[in-house]
Design an enzyme around this catalytic site. Sequence first.
Site, short mmCIF file in Angstrom:
data_model
loop_
_atom_site.label_atom_id
_atom_site.label_comp_id
_atom_site.label_asym_id
_atom_site.label_seq_id
_atom_site.Cartn_x
_atom_site.Cartn_y
_atom_site.Cartn_z
N HIS A 65 -6.40 0.30 19.74
CA HIS A 65 -5.38 -0.03 18.75
C HIS A 65 -6.03 -0.32 17.41
O HIS A 65 -7.22 -0.61 17.33
CB HIS A 65 -4.57 -1.25 19.20
CG HIS A 65 -5.40 -2.48 19.45
ND1 HIS A 65 -6.11 -2.67 20.61
CD2 HIS A 65 -5.62 -3.57 18.68
CE1 HIS A 65 -6.74 -3.83 20.56
NE2 HIS A 65 -6.47 -4.40 19.40
N CYS A 233 -7.75 -12.08 17.81
CA CYS A 233 -8.65 -10.94 17.88
C CYS A 233 -8.66 -10.25 16.53
O CYS A 233 -7.83 -10.55 15.68
CB CYS A 233 -8.23 -9.97 18.99
SG CYS A 233 -6.65 -9.14 18.70
#
Length: 725
Positions: A65, A233
């Site tokens: 992603h 993250c």
Amino acid sequence: MSDMITADLVDLDLAAGTKEEAARSLAERLVRLGRVTDLDGFLADVAAREAQMPTGLDGGIGIPHCRSAHVTEPTLAFGRSGPGIDFGAPDGPADLIFLIAAPSGADDAHLTILSSLARRLMDPAFTSALRTSTSPAGAAALIRGDEEPQLAPSPSTGTGSTAPQAPAAGSAKSADPAAAEPVEAPEPAGSAPGTDSATGTGVRQGAGEPEGDSGDSGDGPSAPFRVVAVTSCPTGIAHTYMAAEALEHAGRDAGVDVAVETQGSAGFTRLAPGVIAAADAVILAHDVPVREKERFAGKPTVDVGVKAGINRAPQLIAEARDKAARGEVTAPVPADGGEAPGGSGAPVDRAGEPGDGYGTRLRTWLMSGVSYMVPFVAAGGLLIALGFAIGGYAVDKAPSVAEHFAWGQADSWAALMFQTGALAFGFLIPVLAGYIAYGMADRPGLVPGFVGGAVALTIDAGFLGGLAAGLIAGGVVRAIQRVRVPGPLRGIMPVVVIPLVSSAIVGFLMFLVIGKPIASLQSALTDWLSGLSGANAVVLGVILGLMMCFDLGGPLNKVAYAFAIGGLADPNEGSLKVMAAVMAAGMVPPLAMALATVVRGRLFTKAERENGKAAWVLGASFITEGAIPFAAADPLRVVPSAMVGGAVTGALSMLFECTLRAPHGGVWVIPLIGNPLLYLVAVLAGTLVSAALVILLKGHARRTPAPAPDAGEPGETHEKVTVAA
């Protein structure tokens, strides 16, 4: 999940052998639907995100992603692979691949929906249903939440009754209690119990404040153990929310109240101060700095990477309880009200994950020290070099400017620069040692680390002594922190006992045990560098050039750079040659990529050609990282080409006996370089070699027509280079 995924974005028979091929196959579906405008540019962004941290998760899941300027709207593509594809997960290949594409400025609502998917991936019933789905439309409906996963029939109860599957690691041992009762208004698909559906923030209801007992101070025998956690993250889309879900499940299993603050792309809602104050311990599962970390100061803290929050949630809960039981407070409240230890500004604020190998953690600790040392190197080294340039090589014999300074004389200004730079340079070894210890043991490691570095400076143990002092100081502090101490002493441990005992031990070891042998080794290394000439110097130049260009600003690059600046602390002819070779080689990769985009622009995407314009300036300024976008998109061709050019430049710089007193600056410090014209010849030669190689390698790559005629300028011939890994 709205129309973020449709049947056209599902491939139940994904034919790909590598994660790069899988990402390309799924991304091509996004291109066909107009969700991605530049295939190669988007894949470069995916590769850059993958380079930060592998996106494979336990349980056979891969979630490549990124946020990219080439994405028109938030989109999800799904692929199912029979043999599985290696995405770097500890338990093996992934068979469920989710490619998440988010625009650079994606709105919070869409990112919240994507975070909901991340949470659902922790549900074994959901992943099992995807593995058995027989149609793309059905899989898309499952992912959107239009259909709920059907649990397998239980043999003991007959057809029509359902029983939950065995939970995955980190999930609840039994079904969510809320699922066992009729629900009048179910939560949005993918939301965890108590998740704020508007923000995606995982603050579980009751965490830290048990329902029906809000007045309980937590002192009673029945009060549950309370944990507050933060997950984050680099992209803030997937791992952030999966870690939150895993920690909440693990807390329910262990009878622990867990409140999670997800610091994701959709923003974050801060945990209430009362919840934090009532917590018995803190878990920080993150790969980017925790925002407002000082809120959690003064509590037992478990600090790990975000993947540990996903894969080892039960162990983290247990570790938090153990630290609280021992009274191990690793983040004391700063007395001056400043940033908490390991605050958000720290480039390295954890000592490595328990699952990491020693080599990985050692590299992390050393990089912590080098990261803090580099600003001192740049400031001190450049001031020293400017002092020599203005005042000549006798400037180091000038009297103190505090006693004698003539405002109108250039020599006085040169002496001022030199003496200020020398003071800044004098901090190199203490700062290196102090922040290696900080990387290992947080703020308690700073005092013994700086003391050990100062001792290394005193006994002429140099750069090697600083490395040893930092590692010893960090190890001593970590050993002391593991000792159980009585409750009354816990408050003075961080500010009195640990600094006192650790400094005494480090001083003893550095002065009397290992300091002198290291000083002898440092002296031998200095003498060797001083005597380098001819073939030996050329070989060293080749090695340093290869190291500078292998990982483009990564650990190996920093090792070569640290080796060079270590010699500047006590400069001689050999160490000045090493510094020149290192900087020259580090300039080559971005300059070569910039040149290649000019000579054969058709081999590069439009985004890469734009990056090439910036790479001219970055390379000229000795910022090797300017080549990273090119290496991320095509590492098998770019990195070897850069290494060959860097080796050529390093060898020629040594052969030409170029010297450099400035540790940074690129072409802007040419006046401070010995044999400057030959130095520029060395840089130019390496740049030409690297550019020619990358053009040659890309020219032999398999070419296919570009998917859209409007990807570049009108009338331009397009070539798309496919990496044959």
